[in-house]
Scaffold this motif. Structure first.
Motif, PDB file in Angstrom:
ATOM      1  N   UNK A 179       0.838  -1.207   0.000  1.00 45.20           N
ATOM      2  CA  UNK A 179       0.000   0.000   0.000  1.00 45.20           C
ATOM      3  C   UNK A 179       0.867   1.248   0.000  1.00 45.20           C
ATOM      4  N   UNK A 180       1.965   1.230   0.760  1.00 44.47           N
ATOM      5  CA  UNK A 180       2.878   2.375   0.773  1.00 44.47           C
ATOM      6  C   UNK A 180       3.551   2.554  -0.584  1.00 44.47           C
ATOM      7  N   UNK A 181       3.963   1.458  -1.191  1.00 46.31           N
ATOM      8  CA  UNK A 181       4.608   1.532  -2.511  1.00 46.31           C
ATOM      9  C   UNK A 181       3.649   2.139  -3.533  1.00 46.31           C
ATOM     10  N   UNK A 182       2.392   1.737  -3.470  1.00 44.40           N
ATOM     11  CA  UNK A 182       1.401   2.294  -4.389  1.00 44.40           C
ATOM     12  C   UNK A 182       1.108   3.757  -4.062  1.00 44.40           C
ATOM     13  N   UNK A 183       1.008   4.060  -2.778  1.00 43.00           N
ATOM     14  CA  UNK A 183       0.681   5.423  -2.357  1.00 43.00           C
ATOM     15  C   UNK A 183       1.759   6.417  -2.786  1.00 43.00           C
ATOM     16  N   UNK A 184       3.019   6.021  -2.626  1.00 42.93           N
ATOM     17  CA  UNK A 184       4.131   6.915  -2.968  1.00 42.93           C
ATOM     18  C   UNK A 184       4.565   6.757  -4.428  1.00 42.93           C
ATOM     19  N   UNK A 185       3.817   5.946  -5.178  1.00 44.04           N
ATOM     20  CA  UNK A 185       4.048   5.784  -6.613  1.00 44.04           C
ATOM     21  C   UNK A 185       5.501   5.392  -6.907  1.00 44.04           C
TER      22      UNK A 185
END
Length: 360
Positions: A179-185
Protein backbone atom coordinates in the motif's frame (compact mmCIF):
# COMPACT_ATOMS: atom_id res chain seq x y z
CA UNK A 1 18.35 -26.04 -7.34
CA UNK A 2 21.44 -23.99 -8.22
CA UNK A 3 24.71 -25.90 -8.09
CA UNK A 4 28.17 -24.41 -7.86
CA UNK A 5 30.60 -25.09 -10.67
CA UNK A 6 34.31 -24.37 -10.69
CA UNK A 7 36.12 -23.76 -13.94
CA UNK A 8 33.01 -23.97 -16.10
CA UNK A 9 32.76 -21.94 -19.28
CA UNK A 10 31.03 -18.62 -18.74
CA UNK A 11 27.40 -18.60 -19.83
CA UNK A 12 24.78 -15.97 -19.04
CA UNK A 13 25.99 -12.91 -17.16
CA UNK A 14 23.68 -11.66 -14.42
CA UNK A 15 24.20 -9.06 -11.71
CA UNK A 16 22.22 -8.69 -8.48
CA UNK A 17 22.74 -5.91 -5.95
CA UNK A 18 21.65 -6.45 -2.35
CA UNK A 19 20.88 -3.42 -0.19
CA UNK A 20 19.72 -3.38 3.40
CA UNK A 21 20.74 -2.26 6.85
CA UNK A 22 22.88 -4.49 9.05
CA UNK A 23 20.84 -7.25 10.66
CA UNK A 24 18.22 -7.63 7.91
CA UNK A 25 19.56 -11.00 6.68
CA UNK A 26 21.28 -9.71 3.55
CA UNK A 27 24.50 -11.71 3.97
CA UNK A 28 22.73 -14.94 4.94
CA UNK A 29 20.41 -14.62 1.93
CA UNK A 30 23.34 -14.31 -0.51
CA UNK A 31 25.16 -17.28 1.00
CA UNK A 32 21.94 -19.32 0.89
CA UNK A 33 21.30 -18.31 -2.72
CA UNK A 34 24.80 -19.31 -3.81
CA UNK A 35 25.07 -22.30 -1.45
CA UNK A 36 28.49 -21.18 -0.27
CA UNK A 37 30.07 -18.50 1.90
CA UNK A 38 30.24 -15.75 -0.71
CA UNK A 39 29.93 -12.93 1.84
CA UNK A 40 31.47 -12.80 5.29
CA UNK A 41 29.33 -11.98 8.28
CA UNK A 42 30.18 -8.76 10.06
CA UNK A 43 31.85 -9.55 13.37
CA UNK A 44 32.94 -6.82 15.78
CA UNK A 45 33.78 -8.13 19.22
CA UNK A 46 35.87 -5.10 20.19
CA UNK A 47 33.74 -2.79 22.37
CA UNK A 48 36.12 0.11 21.71
CA UNK A 49 35.36 0.12 17.95
CA UNK A 50 31.78 -1.22 17.95
CA UNK A 51 30.33 2.29 17.80
CA UNK A 52 32.44 3.42 14.82
CA UNK A 53 30.41 4.03 11.66
CA UNK A 54 32.48 2.87 8.67
CA UNK A 55 30.07 4.16 6.03
CA UNK A 56 28.79 2.38 2.95
CA UNK A 57 31.06 0.32 0.67
CA UNK A 58 30.26 -1.21 -2.73
CA UNK A 59 31.67 -4.75 -2.96
CA UNK A 60 31.09 -6.82 -6.15
CA UNK A 61 31.75 -10.56 -5.84
CA UNK A 62 31.74 -13.02 -8.77
CA UNK A 63 30.61 -16.64 -8.61
CA UNK A 64 29.62 -19.22 -11.20
CA UNK A 65 26.40 -21.22 -10.80
CA UNK A 66 24.43 -23.65 -12.91
CA UNK A 67 20.65 -23.46 -12.92
CA UNK A 68 18.69 -26.10 -14.86
CA UNK A 69 21.64 -26.75 -17.15
CA UNK A 70 22.33 -23.06 -17.82
CA UNK A 71 25.66 -21.67 -16.67
CA UNK A 72 25.33 -18.31 -14.93
CA UNK A 73 28.23 -15.94 -14.33
CA UNK A 74 26.65 -14.28 -11.32
CA UNK A 75 27.89 -11.04 -9.79
CA UNK A 76 26.64 -10.15 -6.33
CA UNK A 77 27.08 -6.47 -5.45
CA UNK A 78 26.99 -6.08 -1.69
CA UNK A 79 26.52 -2.74 0.09
CA UNK A 80 27.77 -3.14 3.68
CA UNK A 81 27.33 -0.05 5.80
CA UNK A 82 24.02 1.06 4.27
CA UNK A 83 21.62 2.47 6.85
CA UNK A 84 24.21 2.56 9.63
CA UNK A 85 24.50 6.35 9.67
CA UNK A 86 22.02 8.93 10.89
CA UNK A 87 22.25 10.78 7.57
CA UNK A 88 22.17 8.30 4.66
CA UNK A 89 22.31 10.83 1.82
CA UNK A 90 25.88 9.79 1.01
CA UNK A 91 24.78 6.13 0.86
CA UNK A 92 22.02 6.98 -1.63
CA UNK A 93 24.50 8.85 -3.82
CA UNK A 94 27.08 6.05 -3.68
CA UNK A 95 24.62 3.39 -4.82
CA UNK A 96 23.11 5.57 -7.54
CA UNK A 97 26.59 6.59 -8.66
CA UNK A 98 27.64 2.94 -8.98
CA UNK A 99 24.58 2.09 -11.09
CA UNK A 100 25.16 5.04 -13.41
CA UNK A 101 28.91 4.40 -13.74
CA UNK A 102 28.18 0.91 -15.05
CA UNK A 103 25.80 2.46 -17.60
CA UNK A 104 28.55 4.93 -18.57
CA UNK A 105 30.99 2.07 -19.16
CA UNK A 106 28.54 0.45 -21.60
CA UNK A 107 27.83 3.80 -23.28
CA UNK A 108 31.54 4.38 -23.77
CA UNK A 109 32.02 0.89 -25.22
CA UNK A 110 29.11 1.41 -27.64
CA UNK A 111 30.75 4.60 -28.92
CA UNK A 112 33.95 2.82 -29.94
CA UNK A 113 34.57 1.95 -33.58
CA UNK A 114 36.34 -1.23 -32.55
CA UNK A 115 34.71 -2.97 -29.59
CA UNK A 116 36.70 -4.69 -26.87
CA UNK A 117 35.88 -8.41 -27.18
CA UNK A 118 36.70 -8.88 -23.50
CA UNK A 119 34.49 -6.05 -22.26
CA UNK A 120 32.39 -7.16 -19.29
CA UNK A 121 28.93 -5.70 -18.90
CA UNK A 122 28.41 -5.20 -15.16
CA UNK A 123 25.11 -3.36 -15.26
CA UNK A 124 22.91 -4.33 -12.29
CA UNK A 125 19.85 -6.27 -13.47
CA UNK A 126 18.03 -6.55 -10.15
CA UNK A 127 18.31 -4.82 -6.79
CA UNK A 128 16.94 -6.65 -3.76
CA UNK A 129 16.04 -4.18 -1.05
CA UNK A 130 15.81 -5.75 2.40
CA UNK A 131 13.05 -4.22 4.50
CA UNK A 132 13.49 -4.83 8.24
CA UNK A 133 10.64 -6.91 9.72
CA UNK A 134 9.18 -4.17 11.91
CA UNK A 135 5.60 -5.29 11.33
CA UNK A 136 4.49 -1.67 10.87
CA UNK A 137 5.04 0.01 7.48
CA UNK A 138 7.79 1.41 5.28
CA UNK A 139 10.19 3.86 6.90
CA UNK A 140 11.26 7.11 5.29
CA UNK A 141 14.64 5.63 4.32
CA UNK A 142 12.89 2.68 2.61
CA UNK A 143 10.63 4.96 0.60
CA UNK A 144 13.44 7.34 -0.37
CA UNK A 145 15.84 4.62 -1.49
CA UNK A 146 13.34 2.73 -3.64
CA UNK A 147 12.02 5.96 -5.13
CA UNK A 148 15.49 7.18 -6.10
CA UNK A 149 16.81 3.90 -7.48
CA UNK A 150 13.76 2.54 -9.33
CA UNK A 151 14.41 4.72 -12.43
CA UNK A 152 17.87 3.12 -12.75
CA UNK A 153 17.40 -0.52 -11.71
CA UNK A 154 14.73 -3.20 -11.25
CA UNK A 155 14.01 -2.86 -7.52
CA UNK A 156 12.50 -5.93 -5.84
CA UNK A 157 11.47 -5.37 -2.20
CA UNK A 158 11.95 -8.26 0.23
CA UNK A 159 11.35 -8.69 3.94
CA UNK A 160 14.49 -9.99 5.62
CA UNK A 161 14.31 -12.39 8.57
CA UNK A 162 10.61 -12.88 7.94
CA UNK A 163 10.45 -15.71 10.48
CA UNK A 164 10.57 -13.09 13.24
CA UNK A 165 6.91 -12.34 12.44
CA UNK A 166 3.90 -14.58 12.93
CA UNK A 167 2.03 -15.60 9.75
CA UNK A 168 -0.74 -13.13 10.57
CA UNK A 169 1.71 -10.32 11.29
CA UNK A 170 3.58 -11.08 8.07
CA UNK A 171 0.42 -11.00 6.00
CA UNK A 172 -0.57 -7.61 7.42
CA UNK A 173 2.96 -6.23 7.02
CA UNK A 174 3.12 -7.27 3.36
CA UNK A 175 -0.20 -5.56 2.71
CA UNK A 176 0.91 -2.29 4.32
CA UNK A 177 4.25 -2.30 2.46
CA UNK A 178 2.54 -2.68 -0.91
CA UNK A 179 0.00 0.00 0.00
CA UNK A 180 2.88 2.37 0.77
CA UNK A 181 4.61 1.53 -2.51
CA UNK A 182 1.40 2.29 -4.39
CA UNK A 183 0.68 5.42 -2.36
CA UNK A 184 4.13 6.91 -2.97
CA UNK A 185 4.05 5.78 -6.61
CA UNK A 186 7.32 3.85 -6.42
CA UNK A 187 7.91 1.97 -9.71
CA UNK A 188 9.31 -1.26 -8.29
CA UNK A 189 9.60 -4.34 -10.49
CA UNK A 190 6.20 -6.03 -10.03
CA UNK A 191 6.44 -8.92 -12.53
CA UNK A 192 4.44 -7.18 -15.26
CA UNK A 193 2.26 -9.00 -17.75
CA UNK A 194 -0.10 -8.12 -20.59
CA UNK A 195 -3.45 -9.92 -20.60
CA UNK A 196 -3.78 -9.48 -24.37
CA UNK A 197 -0.19 -10.33 -25.31
CA UNK A 198 1.02 -12.97 -22.83
CA UNK A 199 -0.03 -16.60 -22.62
CA UNK A 200 -2.04 -18.03 -19.74
CA UNK A 201 0.98 -19.64 -18.03
CA UNK A 202 2.94 -16.38 -18.01
CA UNK A 203 -0.02 -14.44 -16.65
CA UNK A 204 -0.66 -17.03 -13.93
CA UNK A 205 3.01 -17.22 -12.91
CA UNK A 206 3.50 -13.44 -12.80
CA UNK A 207 0.23 -12.94 -10.96
CA UNK A 208 1.34 -15.43 -8.31
CA UNK A 209 4.75 -13.78 -7.93
CA UNK A 210 3.17 -10.32 -7.73
CA UNK A 211 0.84 -11.54 -4.99
CA UNK A 212 3.86 -12.64 -2.92
CA UNK A 213 5.44 -9.16 -2.90
CA UNK A 214 7.31 -8.13 -0.89
CA UNK A 215 8.95 -11.56 -0.71
CA UNK A 216 9.24 -12.95 2.82
CA UNK A 217 12.78 -14.27 3.04
CA UNK A 218 14.26 -16.76 5.47
CA UNK A 219 17.86 -17.82 4.92
CA UNK A 220 20.11 -20.38 6.55
CA UNK A 221 23.62 -21.63 5.94
CA UNK A 222 23.04 -24.72 8.11
CA UNK A 223 21.47 -28.02 7.15
CA UNK A 224 19.51 -30.36 9.39
CA UNK A 225 18.10 -33.79 8.75
CA UNK A 226 14.31 -34.05 8.36
CA UNK A 227 12.72 -37.38 7.40
CA UNK A 228 16.11 -38.69 6.29
CA UNK A 229 16.91 -35.70 4.07
CA UNK A 230 19.24 -32.76 4.64
CA UNK A 231 17.40 -29.45 4.32
CA UNK A 232 18.41 -25.85 4.94
CA UNK A 233 16.53 -24.68 7.98
CA UNK A 234 16.52 -22.62 11.16
CA UNK A 235 15.76 -24.31 14.49
CA UNK A 236 13.75 -22.57 17.19
CA UNK A 237 12.33 -23.78 20.51
CA UNK A 238 8.87 -23.72 18.95
CA UNK A 239 9.79 -25.57 15.74
CA UNK A 240 11.77 -25.59 12.49
CA UNK A 241 11.63 -23.11 9.59
CA UNK A 242 12.64 -24.66 6.26
CA UNK A 243 14.22 -22.25 3.80
CA UNK A 244 12.96 -23.98 0.64
CA UNK A 245 9.48 -24.77 1.97
CA UNK A 246 7.04 -22.34 0.28
CA UNK A 247 4.80 -22.57 3.34
CA UNK A 248 7.61 -21.15 5.48
CA UNK A 249 9.41 -18.75 3.12
CA UNK A 250 9.24 -17.17 -0.34
CA UNK A 251 12.94 -17.87 -0.88
CA UNK A 252 12.55 -20.68 -3.43
CA UNK A 253 10.12 -18.64 -5.58
CA UNK A 254 12.39 -15.60 -5.53
CA UNK A 255 15.49 -17.67 -6.36
CA UNK A 256 13.70 -19.33 -9.27
CA UNK A 257 12.53 -15.97 -10.61
CA UNK A 258 16.01 -14.42 -10.40
CA UNK A 259 18.06 -17.30 -11.76
CA UNK A 260 15.58 -18.96 -14.08
CA UNK A 261 12.14 -17.78 -15.14
CA UNK A 262 12.67 -14.00 -15.14
CA UNK A 263 16.43 -13.69 -15.67
CA UNK A 264 16.10 -12.86 -19.37
CA UNK A 265 13.27 -10.39 -18.79
CA UNK A 266 15.22 -8.55 -16.08
CA UNK A 267 18.23 -8.27 -18.42
CA UNK A 268 16.02 -7.06 -21.29
CA UNK A 269 14.29 -4.43 -19.16
CA UNK A 270 17.65 -3.22 -17.92
CA UNK A 271 19.02 -2.76 -21.44
CA UNK A 272 15.92 -1.77 -23.43
CA UNK A 273 14.20 0.48 -20.91
CA UNK A 274 16.34 1.57 -17.96
CA UNK A 275 19.65 1.89 -19.82
CA UNK A 276 18.08 3.46 -22.92
CA UNK A 277 16.34 6.05 -20.75
CA UNK A 278 19.61 6.89 -19.00
CA UNK A 279 21.49 6.94 -22.31
CA UNK A 280 19.02 9.36 -23.87
CA UNK A 281 19.19 11.66 -20.84
CA UNK A 282 22.99 11.56 -20.73
CA UNK A 283 23.56 12.18 -24.42
CA UNK A 284 20.99 14.96 -24.58
CA UNK A 285 22.71 16.72 -21.69
CA UNK A 286 26.07 16.31 -23.41
CA UNK A 287 24.90 17.71 -26.74
CA UNK A 288 22.71 20.59 -25.64
CA UNK A 289 22.99 21.16 -21.90
CA UNK A 290 21.92 24.74 -22.43
CA UNK A 291 18.70 23.86 -24.24
CA UNK A 292 15.24 23.71 -22.73
CA UNK A 293 14.92 20.60 -20.55
CA UNK A 294 11.22 20.26 -21.40
CA UNK A 295 11.86 18.67 -24.81
CA UNK A 296 9.78 15.72 -25.90
CA UNK A 297 11.25 12.21 -25.37
CA UNK A 298 11.39 11.57 -29.12
CA UNK A 299 13.41 14.78 -29.56
CA UNK A 300 15.82 13.67 -26.83
CA UNK A 301 16.24 10.31 -28.55
CA UNK A 302 16.88 12.05 -31.87
CA UNK A 303 19.56 14.21 -30.25
CA UNK A 304 21.22 11.13 -28.81
CA UNK A 305 21.26 9.50 -32.23
CA UNK A 306 22.82 12.59 -33.82
CA UNK A 307 25.53 12.65 -31.17
CA UNK A 308 26.35 9.01 -31.75
CA UNK A 309 26.51 9.59 -35.52
CA UNK A 310 28.83 12.55 -34.97
CA UNK A 311 31.07 10.45 -32.73
CA UNK A 312 31.19 7.73 -35.39
CA UNK A 313 32.02 10.31 -38.09
CA UNK A 314 34.95 11.67 -36.06
CA UNK A 315 36.24 8.17 -35.40
CA UNK A 316 35.99 7.34 -39.11
CA UNK A 317 37.93 10.50 -40.01
CA UNK A 318 40.67 9.53 -37.57
CA UNK A 319 40.73 6.06 -39.06
CA UNK A 320 41.04 7.46 -42.60
CA UNK A 321 43.91 9.73 -41.50
CA UNK A 322 45.73 6.75 -40.03
CA UNK A 323 45.12 4.73 -43.21
CA UNK A 324 46.48 7.56 -45.38
CA UNK A 325 49.54 7.93 -43.17
CA UNK A 326 50.24 4.20 -43.31
CA UNK A 327 49.65 4.18 -47.06
CA UNK A 328 52.17 7.04 -47.53
CA UNK A 329 54.75 5.26 -45.39
CA UNK A 330 54.29 2.05 -47.38
CA UNK A 331 54.64 3.97 -50.66
CA UNK A 332 57.81 5.70 -49.46
CA UNK A 333 59.31 2.39 -48.37
CA UNK A 334 58.35 0.81 -51.72
CA UNK A 335 60.02 3.65 -53.62
CA UNK A 336 63.12 3.35 -51.44
CA UNK A 337 63.21 -0.39 -52.08
CA UNK A 338 62.85 0.12 -55.85
CA UNK A 339 65.66 2.63 -55.77
CA UNK A 340 67.90 0.16 -53.94
CA UNK A 341 67.00 -2.57 -56.44
CA UNK A 342 67.87 -0.22 -59.33
CA UNK A 343 71.16 0.65 -57.69
CA UNK A 344 71.91 -3.05 -57.19
CA UNK A 345 71.18 -3.79 -60.86
CA UNK A 346 73.49 -0.97 -61.96
CA UNK A 347 76.23 -2.33 -59.72
CA UNK A 348 75.79 -5.80 -61.15
CA UNK A 349 76.00 -4.39 -64.69
CA UNK A 350 79.22 -2.53 -63.91
CA UNK A 351 80.74 -5.60 -62.32
CA UNK A 352 79.77 -7.71 -65.31
CA UNK A 353 81.29 -5.14 -67.69
CA UNK A 354 84.51 -5.05 -65.71
CA UNK A 355 84.69 -8.84 -65.87
CA UNK A 356 84.41 -8.80 -69.69
CA UNK A 357 87.14 -6.15 -70.01
CA UNK A 358 89.47 -8.24 -67.87
CA UNK A 359 89.02 -11.23 -70.22
CA UNK A 360 90.18 -9.19 -73.18
Amino acid sequence: MATRKKGVKKGVQFTVMVVGASGTGRTTFVNTLCETGVLEHKVNDNPETAHVEEGIRIKPVNIELEEDGVRIALTIVDTPGFGDNIDNEFAFQEILGYLEREYDHVLGEESRIKRNPRFRDNRVHALLYFIPPTGHALREIDIELMRRLSPRVNVIPVIGKADSLTPQELKGFKKRVMEDIEHYDIPVYNFPYDIEEDDEDTIADNSELRALMPFAIVGSEDEIEIDGQLVRARIYPWGVVEVDNPKHSDFSRLRSALLNTHLTELKSLTHDVLYETYRTEKLSRTVHSEQDSSMLPEDLASQGMRLKEEQLRREEEKLREIELKVSREIQEKREALLAKEESLRNLESRLAAQGLNADF
